[in-house]
Design a protein around this motif. Structure first.
Motif, PDB file in Angstrom:
ATOM      1  N   ALA A  24      25.607  -5.930  79.037  1.00 10.94           N
ATOM      2  CA  ALA A  24      24.655  -6.023  80.147  1.00 10.94           C
ATOM      3  C   ALA A  24      25.324  -6.721  81.317  1.00 10.94           C
ATOM      4  O   ALA A  24      26.093  -7.671  81.139  1.00 10.94           O
ATOM      5  N   GLN A  25      25.017  -6.244  82.513  1.00 16.67           N
ATOM      6  CA  GLN A  25      25.616  -6.804  83.718  1.00 16.67           C
ATOM      7  C   GLN A  25      24.808  -7.990  84.219  1.00 16.67           C
ATOM      8  O   GLN A  25      23.585  -7.923  84.327  1.00 16.67           O
ATOM      9  N   GLY A  76      19.982  -9.394  82.261  1.00 11.53           N
ATOM     10  CA  GLY A  76      21.067  -8.445  82.420  1.00 11.53           C
ATOM     11  C   GLY A  76      20.557  -7.056  82.755  1.00 11.53           C
ATOM     12  O   GLY A  76      19.478  -6.651  82.324  1.00 11.53           O
ATOM     13  N   GLN A  77      21.342  -6.341  83.523  1.00 13.45           N
ATOM     14  CA  GLN A  77      21.011  -4.982  83.920  1.00 13.45           C
ATOM     15  C   GLN A  77      22.006  -4.002  83.320  1.00 13.45           C
ATOM     16  O   GLN A  77      23.019  -4.395  82.745  1.00 13.45           O
ATOM     17  N   TYR A  78      21.709  -2.719  83.478  1.00  9.20           N
ATOM     18  CA  TYR A  78      22.601  -1.631  83.038  1.00  9.20           C
ATOM     19  C   TYR A  78      22.982  -1.801  81.567  1.00  9.20           C
ATOM     20  O   TYR A  78      24.153  -1.819  81.192  1.00  9.20           O
ATOM     21  N   LEU A  79      21.976  -1.912  80.736  1.00 12.97           N
ATOM     22  CA  LEU A  79      22.177  -2.143  79.310  1.00 12.97           C
ATOM     23  C   LEU A  79      22.858  -0.945  78.655  1.00 12.97           C
ATOM     24  O   LEU A  79      22.541   0.210  78.935  1.00 12.97           O
ATOM     25  N   SER A  80      23.828  -1.213  77.760  1.00 15.47           N
ATOM     26  CA  SER A  80      24.448  -0.178  76.939  1.00 15.47           C
ATOM     27  C   SER A  80      24.868  -0.801  75.618  1.00 15.47           C
ATOM     28  O   SER A  80      24.927  -2.029  75.489  1.00 15.47           O
ATOM     29  N   LEU A  81      25.147   0.046  74.624  1.00 16.91           N
ATOM     30  CA  LEU A  81      25.576  -0.413  73.307  1.00 16.91           C
ATOM     31  C   LEU A  81      26.911   0.213  72.950  1.00 16.91           C
ATOM     32  O   LEU A  81      27.278   1.284  73.432  1.00 16.91           O
ATOM     33  N   SER A  82      27.645  -0.469  72.074  1.00 18.94           N
ATOM     34  CA  SER A  82      28.910   0.060  71.578  1.00 18.94           C
ATOM     35  C   SER A  82      28.640   1.181  70.581  1.00 18.94           C
ATOM     36  O   SER A  82      27.527   1.315  70.066  1.00 18.94           O
ATOM     37  N   PRO A  83      29.641   2.012  70.270  1.00 22.69           N
ATOM     38  CA  PRO A  83      29.419   3.140  69.361  1.00 22.69           C
ATOM     39  C   PRO A  83      28.909   2.749  67.979  1.00 22.69           C
ATOM     40  O   PRO A  83      28.129   3.490  67.379  1.00 22.69           O
ATOM     41  N   THR A  84      29.326   1.584  67.446  1.00 24.40           N
ATOM     42  CA  THR A  84      28.816   1.155  66.135  1.00 24.40           C
ATOM     43  C   THR A  84      27.526   0.347  66.261  1.00 24.40           C
ATOM     44  O   THR A  84      26.976  -0.093  65.245  1.00 24.40           O
ATOM     45  N   ALA A  96      29.340  -9.077  86.591  1.00 20.83           N
ATOM     46  CA  ALA A  96      30.235  -8.766  85.476  1.00 20.83           C
ATOM     47  C   ALA A  96      29.399  -8.341  84.273  1.00 20.83           C
ATOM     48  O   ALA A  96      28.211  -8.658  84.163  1.00 20.83           O
ATOM     49  N   PHE A  97      30.046  -7.625  83.370  1.00 19.79           N
ATOM     50  CA  PHE A  97      29.383  -7.173  82.150  1.00 19.79           C
ATOM     51  C   PHE A  97      29.726  -8.122  81.005  1.00 19.79           C
ATOM     52  O   PHE A  97      30.895  -8.284  80.651  1.00 19.79           O
ATOM     53  N   ASP A  98      28.696  -8.738  80.431  1.00 20.28           N
ATOM     54  CA  ASP A  98      28.880  -9.552  79.232  1.00 20.28           C
ATOM     55  C   ASP A  98      28.852  -8.647  78.007  1.00 20.28           C
ATOM     56  O   ASP A  98      27.943  -7.821  77.854  1.00 20.28           O
ATOM     57  N   VAL A  99      29.843  -8.788  77.143  1.00 17.91           N
ATOM     58  CA  VAL A  99      29.881  -8.078  75.867  1.00 17.91           C
ATOM     59  C   VAL A  99      29.371  -9.047  74.809  1.00 17.91           C
ATOM     60  O   VAL A  99      30.016 -10.059  74.515  1.00 17.91           O
ATOM     61  N   VAL A 100      28.188  -8.754  74.244  1.00 20.96           N
ATOM     62  CA  VAL A 100      27.459  -9.722  73.427  1.00 20.96           C
ATOM     63  C   VAL A 100      27.302  -9.186  72.009  1.00 20.96           C
ATOM     64  O   VAL A 100      26.892  -8.039  71.801  1.00 20.96           O
ATOM     65  N   ASP A 128      24.401 -12.726  66.829  1.00 23.91           N
ATOM     66  CA  ASP A 128      24.078 -14.111  67.184  1.00 23.91           C
ATOM     67  C   ASP A 128      24.071 -14.400  68.675  1.00 23.91           C
ATOM     68  O   ASP A 128      23.845 -15.537  69.084  1.00 23.91           O
ATOM     69  N   GLY A 129      24.332 -13.409  69.527  1.00 22.80           N
ATOM     70  CA  GLY A 129      24.306 -13.636  70.966  1.00 22.80           C
ATOM     71  C   GLY A 129      25.587 -14.183  71.538  1.00 22.80           C
ATOM     72  O   GLY A 129      25.643 -14.513  72.731  1.00 22.80           O
ATOM     73  N   HIS A 130      26.649 -14.261  70.740  1.00 25.12           N
ATOM     74  CA  HIS A 130      27.932 -14.750  71.235  1.00 25.12           C
ATOM     75  C   HIS A 130      28.530 -13.763  72.243  1.00 25.12           C
ATOM     76  O   HIS A 130      28.552 -12.553  72.005  1.00 25.12           O
ATOM     77  N   VAL A 131      29.009 -14.281  73.381  1.00 26.03           N
ATOM     78  CA  VAL A 131      29.642 -13.436  74.389  1.00 26.03           C
ATOM     79  C   VAL A 131      31.121 -13.291  74.027  1.00 26.03           C
ATOM     80  O   VAL A 131      31.895 -14.251  74.115  1.00 26.03           O
ATOM     81  N   ALA A 132      31.504 -12.087  73.599  1.00 18.88           N
ATOM     82  CA  ALA A 132      32.884 -11.847  73.180  1.00 18.88           C
ATOM     83  C   ALA A 132      33.840 -11.807  74.349  1.00 18.88           C
ATOM     84  O   ALA A 132      35.040 -12.042  74.189  1.00 18.88           O
ATOM     85  N   GLY A 133      33.341 -11.475  75.535  1.00 24.52           N
ATOM     86  CA  GLY A 133      34.189 -11.409  76.716  1.00 24.52           C
ATOM     87  C   GLY A 133      33.443 -10.744  77.852  1.00 24.52           C
ATOM     88  O   GLY A 133      32.275 -10.370  77.724  1.00 24.52           O
ATOM     89  N   GLN A 134      34.125 -10.597  78.974  1.00 28.43           N
ATOM     90  CA  GLN A 134      33.535  -9.983  80.154  1.00 28.43           C
ATOM     91  C   GLN A 134      34.385  -8.812  80.622  1.00 28.43           C
ATOM     92  O   GLN A 134      35.620  -8.835  80.517  1.00 28.43           O
ATOM     93  N   LEU A 135      33.701  -7.795  81.141  1.00 29.48           N
ATOM     94  CA  LEU A 135      34.339  -6.627  81.725  1.00 29.48           C
ATOM     95  C   LEU A 135      33.795  -6.431  83.130  1.00 29.48           C
ATOM     96  O   LEU A 135      32.650  -6.774  83.404  1.00 29.48           O
ATOM     97  N   ARG A 136      34.596  -5.838  83.984  1.00 25.73           N
ATOM     98  CA  ARG A 136      34.165  -5.505  85.340  1.00 25.73           C
ATOM     99  C   ARG A 136      34.577  -4.075  85.631  1.00 25.73           C
ATOM    100  O   ARG A 136      35.721  -3.701  85.373  1.00 25.73           O
TER     101      ARG A 136
END
Length: 854
Positions: free
Chosen positions: A503-504, A489-497, A508-512, A516-524
Motif C-alpha cells: 500500500a502506498q 494506504g492507497q493503491y492496495l495490492s497483494l503478492s502472488p502468494t 512510497a509503497f510499504d511491503v507489509v 504481523d504487520g511488519h514492513v519488509a521494505g519500501q518500493l517506489r
C-alpha cells in the motif's frame, strides 16, 4: 525479448556521438554501443539511421532503443539497387539472427557501395569488408572466452573476515584521473585486445572503469580507431598517437576483491536465461546440464564438502521456549573453503519465521532451491553460500518466529555435486522450540468504526481477512476475528502468494507481511513485480527506468533506485537486464544508462552507476565490466548476460500505476474504485467481496468490558461546527510532486481553514496537547487522506477519550513526517483542512479534556 550474448547481428539503429560537422555519408566505423563491440554505418555523420554489425547478446539485428519510435513493420535492405534481405520487426526492432546463415548476405555487403532501407535512408558501405571481417573475428573470440570462463584475477582468492558487511568500494572513495589526449602506449601487461577479446569494442569511459576495477592497474590507453583498451601495471611511456586517450589514477583506490575461493572464471551461456515457456522442471534441467561440465569429480566434491562441514563450528539456538517476536540465534565459525564448490549452510523451519542479519539470503516456502535441490524445499529458508562473496568465515543468523506452536529448525550443510548432478548433506542438526504467544495488545474498536471499509479479501491459506477501502486497511485473524494490524494506504495490492500486502503511503509503497504487520521494505515506482515465490519484490519508476529491489523474508538485501534506461520509460524485457541468481548468490541489473552487479548476501559489495539521471551517466558499463565483477563474486554455474528478466520462475507484475486511471483521457481521470480492484486483484487470482454496511447500534456492553480493564468512558457531547464544508467539487486535477499522482487541489479549502487553525492550536496547548508543524509552506496541496490517532497526554492512566467524529485528518502538503501513534504527540500541518464537524469535534475534545483535568 530474450537476447543471447553471442553471434552477429545487423541493426537498423539510431547513431550518436559522431562528428556533428560532417554531413556526408561516412565509412563504417566502430559502433558506439554500451553493450557490444561491432561496426556501423549511418545515414550521416551527425547521427541518423544506422546499419550495424555487432556481437549482440543473441546475434540479433535490432533498432536502437534511442529512437523516438518503435519499428512495427519489417524493413527491407537493397544494395546498389538490388534487393538483398528483409529484416522482420521484433519487439520494436528490425533484426535478423545469424547473418552467416543467409548465403551471400555478408559477401554482398562487403562488395557493395551503398545500402538503402525501405524507409528511404541510405548508408555507405565504404570500409564494410574490413569492418565485417574484424567484427566476425571479435565475436568468435568473445564467444570462446565466454564459453571457457576467462579468469581475470590470475587465480588469486581470499575470504575476508567482514565479508557480510564490507562496503565496496569503501565509503568516500572518489578516484581522480590524469588524462592525456592523443598520447598512448600499446603495452598491455595486464589486459589488452590482442590476447583478451573483452578489451575490444570498449569506449574510453568503459576502458577507464575496467582499469579502476582491476587489481594492479596503474594506467590505461584507449584507441578510438578500433575502440580497443590496453591496461598496464605501471605508468609506462606514452607516445604521440592520434585518437588515443590515456589515463593515470591519482591517489589511493581499491579495485574489486579477488573471489573467496579458487574456481576459475565466469562462464557465460545465453541458454541460462529464464524463458517465457519455461517450467521449473525445464529450467532446472537446463541449469544442471550447463553446470555439469564445470564440476569436479563427484568423489573430490564429496571429500571437499565433508572436510568443510567437519571444520565448520556451529552454535545452535539453546532456548526450548520462546515467544512470538523473540529471536533465536545461530552462529558459525571456521568456514574455510579454498576450492570453490557449490556449498551452503541451510536453515529451514517448519513454520513461518523472519530472518535477520547479514551474509545470507532468505527464501519463502514457494521458492525453489538453487539447482532445484530438495533439501529444505517448501519451508522458510536462510542460505549461506560459502562459495560466493558475502559469506564470512564466521557469522550469525537470527530467526524470529511469527506464530505460536511447535517450531522445528533444521540446520544442514548441503552441497551440490555438479558433475554427477546430485546434492549431498554433510551435516544435519535439529532444534525443536515451543513458541508461545507474544505480548498482548489492547485494541479498542467497534462495528461502527469498521463501517468505513467497503471491501473484504479472504485469505484462508494464511489465516487472515483484509477489510479495506480506498485509503485504509484492517487485517484480522480469520479464526478469532482479532485485529492483527490496521494502517493507512492507497493503491492496495497483494503478492502472488498473498503473503504480503502493498500500500502506498507518503509517496512510497510499504511491503507489509500480513502475518504481523511488519514492513519488509519500501518500493517506489509505477510498476511492482514479484519473484522467486515472493522472496523478492521489485519496482520500476520513471524517469530512467529506476529499480528498487528488496528481500521480503529477511532483512539482508535492500537495493534502492538503480538507473537502467531511457528517461521516458520503465524497465522492460527488451531494454533491461534483471538477474537474481540463487546458485551464484548474485544480483545483476543494467540497461543503457546504468548498472548494478553485486553480492546477494551483501548488497554493500557491488559495482554500480551512481548517477542521478541518465544525462549524468558516465556510460562506463560494459559486458567486460559485468563479467569481471561476476568473477569477483565467485560463480559456480554459467550465467546469462542477456537482456530480459533472468529470474527463476520469471517476474510477476501485480500492480501498474496507469491502470488506476481511465485510459485515453488527457486529465488522468481516476477509474472507479471497483474497476481498479478487479484489475489489480485479478492479477493474483483474487476477487474482493463488497461489504454490505447496514446501520450499527451502539453496543451497551462496551462500558462494562472496559470497566473490567480499569477504563471508563467519558460522556459524549455533540461536536461544535466551526467550519462548514463546501459542496463544490474541484473540476481540475493537480500533479503531486512527491508521488506523481494527479489529485484534486484543495488550496481554497486550506486557506478557508487558516483562521481557525491557530486559535484551535492554542486551545489545544492549554489542555496539554503538543503540536509540531511539519509543513510551513503557504500554499499546500493535498496528496491523500491519512487516518490518525489523536493520542492522550500521559497525565492520566485511568481514563481514555474515544474519538467519535474525528477519525481522519486530511493533510495538505506533499510530505509528512509521521510520528502519529506516539503518546502525547500530534504532528499536523499549519494549513490543516478539516471539513464540517471534524473541527468542532476537536474543539469539543479539548474542552472535555480541560474539564477532566487532563
Amino acid at each position: 525479448m530474450v537476447w543471447r550474448l553471442f553471434g552477429i547481428g545487423f541493426v537498423i539503429a539510431q547513431c550518436f556521438g559522431v562528428d556533428a560537422a560532417a554531413q556526408s555519408l561516412g565509412p563504417w566505423h566502430p559502433a558506439q554501443s554500451w553493450y557490444a563491440p561491432g561496426h556501423e554505418a549511418c545515414t550521416n555523420n551527425s547521427g541518423g539511421e544506422c546499419l550495424s554489425l555487432h556481437c549482440a547478446h543473441a546475434g540479433l539485428t535490432t533498432l536502437e532503443v534511442r529512437l523516438e519510435r518503435e519499428i512495427t513493420e519489417s524493413i527491407g535492405i537493397t544494395v546498389d539497387g538490388r534487393p538483398l534481405v528483409t529484416l522482420p520487426a521484433v519487439q520494436g526492432r528490425a533484426l535478423i539472427t545469424d547473418p552467416q546463415q543467409h548465403p551471400g548476405l555478408l559477401e554482398a555487403l562487403s562488395a557493395g557501395h551503398r545500402a538503402t532501407f525501405s524507409t528511404g535512408q541510405t548508408v555507405s558501405l565504404s570500409g564494410s569488408a574490413r569492418a565485417i571481417r574484424e567484427t566476425l573475428e571479435t565475436c568468435a573470440a568473445q564467444q570462446r572466452a565466454f564459453a571457457t570462463g576467462m579468469e581475470t584475477f590470475a587465480a588469486e582468492f581470499d575470504r575476508f573476515s567482514n565479508e557480510s558487511t564490507t562496503s565496496w568500494p569503501p565509503d568516500g572513495q572518489d578516484i581522480e584521473w590524469d588524462r592525456y589526449r592523443n598520447q598512448g602506449s600499446l603495452v598491455a601487461d595486464l589486459r589488452g585486445p590482442d590476447t583478451d577479446p573483452f578489451m575490444r569494442g570498449l569506449t574510453a569511459p568503459q576502458c577507464e572503469e575496467i582499469c579502476r576495477q582491476t587489481r594492479h592497474c596503474y594506467s590505461y590507453t584507449h584507441l578510438r580507431e578500433r575502440n580497443s583498451c590496453y591496461l598496464r601495471s605501471s605508468r609506462g611511456t606514452l607516445r604521440g598517437r592520434n585518437g588515443a586517450i590515456s589515463g593515470i589514477p591519482i591517489g589511493r583506490w581499491h579495485a574489486l576483491l579477488t573471489p573467496v575461493a579458487a574456481g576459475g572464471g565466469t562462464v557465460v551461456d545465453p541458454t541460462m536465461s529464464w524463458r517465457p515457456d519455461d517450467t521449473l522442471t525445464s529450467w532446472t534441467e537446463r541449469r544442471r546440464h550447463g553446470a555439469q561440465r564445470l564440476g569436479l569429480a563427484c568423489g573430490v566434491t564429496q571429500s571437499i564438502g565433508q572436510t568443510f562441514a567437519d571444520g565448520l563450528r556451529l552454535r545452535l539456538p539453546w532456548q526450548n521456549i520462546v515467544s512470538v517476536g523473540d529471536t533465536l540465534e545461530l552462529t558459525w565459525q571456521g568456514a574455510d573453503l579454498d576450492t570453490r564448490i557449490p556449498i551452503w549452510l541451510m536453515v529451514s523451519t517448519s513454520g513461518p519465521v523472519r530472518f535477520h542479519g547479514s551474509g545470507y539470503y532468505a527464501l519463502g516456502p514457494e521458492a525453489p532451491n538453487p539447482f532445484g535441490m530438495t533439501t529444505g524445499a517448501g519451508r522458510h529458508r536462510a542460505l549461506v553460500a560459502f562459495h560466493a562473496r558475502g559469506a564470512g568465515p564466521s557469522g550469525s543468523i537470527r530467526i524470529e518466529p511469527l506464530q505460536e506452536g511447535a517450531l522445528v529448525l533444521d540446520v544442514q550443510v548441503v552441497a551440490y555435486q555438479r558433475s554427477c548432478r546430485r546434492e549431498s548433506v554433510h551435516s544435519a542438526s535439529r532444534v525443536s522450540v515451543a513458541v508461545q504467544p507474544g505480548e498482548a495488545r489492547l485494541v479498542l474498536n467497534n462495528l461502527l468504526g469498521r463501517q468505513t471499509y467497503t471491501h473484504e479479501l479472504d485469505l484462508p491459506e494464511h489465516g487472515r481477512r483484509i477489510l479495506f477501502n480506498e485509503n485504509r486497511l484492517l487485517v484480522l485473524d480469520r479464526a478469532s476475528g482479532a485485529e492483527v494490524f490496521e494502517r493507512g494506504g492507497q493503491y492496495l495490492s497483494l503478492s502472488p502468494t498473498h503473503r504480503f500486502v502493498v500500500a502506498q503511503r507518503d509517496g512510497a509503497f510499504d511491503v507489509v507481511d500480513i502475518l504481523d504487520g511488519h514492513v519488509a521494505g519500501q518500493l517506489r515506482g509505477e510498476l511492482i513485480y514479484w519473484g522467486i515465490g515472493d522472496s523478492f519484490a521489485l519496482s520500476s519508476s520513471t524517469p530512467w527506468g529506476k529499480v528498487d529491489l528488496i528481500s521480503t523474508f529477511g532483512d539482508s538485501f535492500q537495493l534502492p533506485r538503480t538507473l537502467t534506461g531511457p528517461s521516458c520509460c520503465n524497465i522492460s524485457e527488451r531494454t533491461t537486464h534483471i538477474g537474481i541468481d540463487l546458485e551464484n548468490a548474485a544480483v545483476t541489473i543494467w540497461g543503457g544508462s546504468g548498472y548494478y552487479v553485486g553480492a546477494l548476501q551483501n548488497p554493500n559489495y557491488n559495482v554500480r552507476e551512481d548517477a542521478h539521471g541518465g544525462y549524468s551517466s558516465s556510460g562506463a558499463g560494459s559486458l567486460a565490466l559485468y563479467h569481471h565483477a561476476l568473477n569477483s563474486l565467485g560463480t559456480v554455474a554459467p550465467v546469462s548476460l542477456s537482456m530480459g528478466f533472468d529470474v527463476v520462475g520469471g517476474l510477476t507484475q501485480t500492480w501498474e500505476y496507469r491502470e488506476n486511471f481511465i485510459p485515453f483521457t488527457e486529465d488522468r481521470i481516476p477509474q472507479p474504485f471497483a474497476e481498479r480492484l478487479s484489475a489489480t486483484f485479478g492479477r493474483v487470482g483474487l476477487v474482493p467481496t463488497p461489504l454490505d454496511q447496514g446501520p450499527v447500534a451502539r453496543d451497551p456492553r462496551t462500558a462494562f468490558h472496559l470497566s473490567r480493564l480499569g477504563l471508563a468512558l467519558m460522556d459524549m457531547t455533540e461536536a461544535e461546527v466551526r467550519l462548514a464544508s463546501s459542496p463544490e467539487v474541484p473540476e481540475h486535477l493537480t500533479r503531486d510532486p512527491a508521488t506523481g499522482a494527479f489529485v484534486p487541489s484543495f488550496r481554497s479549502g486550506s486557506l478557508a481553514a487558516m483562521p481557525f487553525v491557530e486559535p484551535m492550536a492554542e486551545e489545544a496547548r492549554q489542555h496539554g496537547w503538543r503540536f509540531t508543524w511539519s509543513d510551513e509552506s503557504p500554499a499546500a496541496m493535498m496528496s491523500e487522506c491519512y487516518h490518525s490517532d489523536l493520542n492522550q497526554n500521559e497525565a492520566s492512566a485511568t481514563q481514555l477519550m474515544l474519538v467519535r467524529d474525528v477519525d481522519r485528518l486530511i493533510l495538505p502538503g506533499h510530505r509528512r513526517r509521521s510520528a502519529l501513534g506516539q503518546s502525547g504527540l500530534v504532528h499536523c500541518r499549519r494549513h490543516l483542512w478539516l471539513a464540517a464537524a471534524n473541527h468542532g469535534a476537536l474543539h469539543s475534545r479539548f474542552r472535555r479534556a480541560g474539564s477532566a483535568g487532563q
